[in-house]
Design a protein around this motif. Sequence first.
Motif, mmCIF file in Angstrom:
data_model
loop_
_atom_site.group_PDB
_atom_site.id
_atom_site.type_symbol
_atom_site.label_atom_id
_atom_site.label_comp_id
_atom_site.label_asym_id
_atom_site.label_seq_id
_atom_site.Cartn_x
_atom_site.Cartn_y
_atom_site.Cartn_z
ATOM 1 N N ILE A 15 102.289 26.416 102.130
ATOM 2 C CA ILE A 15 102.477 25.495 103.245
ATOM 3 C C ILE A 15 101.142 24.813 103.503
ATOM 4 O O ILE A 15 100.130 25.476 103.742
ATOM 5 C CB ILE A 15 102.974 26.242 104.501
ATOM 6 C CG1 ILE A 15 104.268 27.003 104.179
ATOM 7 C CG2 ILE A 15 103.196 25.260 105.657
ATOM 8 C CD1 ILE A 15 104.749 27.905 105.296
ATOM 9 N N TRP A 24 105.992 22.177 102.973
ATOM 10 C CA TRP A 24 106.322 23.340 102.141
ATOM 11 C C TRP A 24 106.352 22.923 100.671
ATOM 12 O O TRP A 24 106.991 21.927 100.310
ATOM 13 C CB TRP A 24 107.677 23.905 102.535
ATOM 14 C CG TRP A 24 107.700 24.533 103.902
ATOM 15 C CD1 TRP A 24 107.351 23.930 105.085
ATOM 16 C CD2 TRP A 24 108.088 25.872 104.231
ATOM 17 N NE1 TRP A 24 107.494 24.815 106.124
ATOM 18 C CE2 TRP A 24 107.946 26.017 105.637
ATOM 19 C CE3 TRP A 24 108.540 26.952 103.482
ATOM 20 C CZ2 TRP A 24 108.248 27.195 106.301
ATOM 21 C CZ3 TRP A 24 108.844 28.137 104.144
ATOM 22 C CH2 TRP A 24 108.693 28.257 105.525
ATOM 23 N N LEU A 31 110.866 21.555 103.703
ATOM 24 C CA LEU A 31 111.477 22.840 104.041
ATOM 25 C C LEU A 31 112.921 22.885 103.570
ATOM 26 O O LEU A 31 113.386 23.895 103.030
ATOM 27 C CB LEU A 31 111.399 23.076 105.546
ATOM 28 C CG LEU A 31 112.135 24.308 106.086
ATOM 29 C CD1 LEU A 31 111.649 25.571 105.395
ATOM 30 C CD2 LEU A 31 111.923 24.415 107.593
#
Length: 364
Positions: A42, A48, A79
């Motif tokens: 991250i 991410w 994400l």
Amino acid sequence: MKTKLFVLYGGKSVEHEISLKTALTVLQSIDRDKFDVYPVYITREGVWCHRGRLVERVTDPNDLTIPADPDLANPARSLGAVAAKLFGGGGRQVALPLLHGSNGEDGTVQGLLELLDIPYVGNGVLSSAVALDKAAAKAVLSHAGIAQAAYLAFRYADWQEEGEASIREIEASIGYPCYVKPASLGSSIGINRCEDRVQLLSAVEEAFSYDRKIVVEEEIAGREIQVAVRGNDRALASVPGEFIHDQAFFDYNEKYLAGRLAMSIPAELPEATANEIREQAIRAYQALDCAGLARVDFFLDRTGRLYLNEINTLPGFTAFSMYPIMWERTDGTRYSELIEKLIDYAFTRHADKQTIRYTRGDGQ
């Protein structure tokens, strides 16, 4: 079939580099015969990133940074891609969050993993959030009857309006020397020891640059003792340990960069005192509803009285960190074995949660 292990590290936090060091040691130690390892990085912006299953051996923290996909260069889209590609693959899987500080150790990632129904190592949403907030943790621990140093908590807006009155309150009830800390941060970042009003004002300004709430504590002269705790409902405490140093306070540089700290494990303590520390650590662990692991830090003053300093729900976890070494000195648990024990706790807690009902008895 191997277990899929998702190792989360980096993060939008001032403790980003510490997370990389922790992740490097963990990735080097994981038994690849038991686990297929999937590093998930991250970025400092909260994006991410992943490269799929880890095949090669990593040797440097810089090897762990993964460039963000230009088409997914925002937190939400990235994400979603990670969740669909990795977390949605099925099979036996578990997440290992190694995110120190904000946006990782504070219950945010734990809440995400709860929603995704993925077992994860370490503390849950409530214990993570409360423990990272020093003011909230102190309130809970005080209610549990655990002795702590005198303290005051201040919010930024209140300080802006009543700063002079707040200074007088600190001087009257806490006095000097005192410590000023951001409420929700670790690794001694933003913490300062103050011996007069000039230092206090400077420290408050710095602390508020890291958080909108700060804590001011009295100084307890004496020793700093740490103990490692692990487990879920039936927690275990290690032998106590301490860092040997000749300074009143060691900051981030002393802890992580200077390399001058020496450990004493087990700490040289009377047996009764060591037992009391272990008992108090478990009491505090249970009061905050901790699970998996935590390091509990105490002050031991010159009269032999104990004061709980703080609970760290994701303690330093390199091979040279206090937490894993305390366990090795306690029961011989090696680093790689300790990781597997923590993973087992994660699966046990997840299985326990599956017994909870989410409908009424009539099925509605």
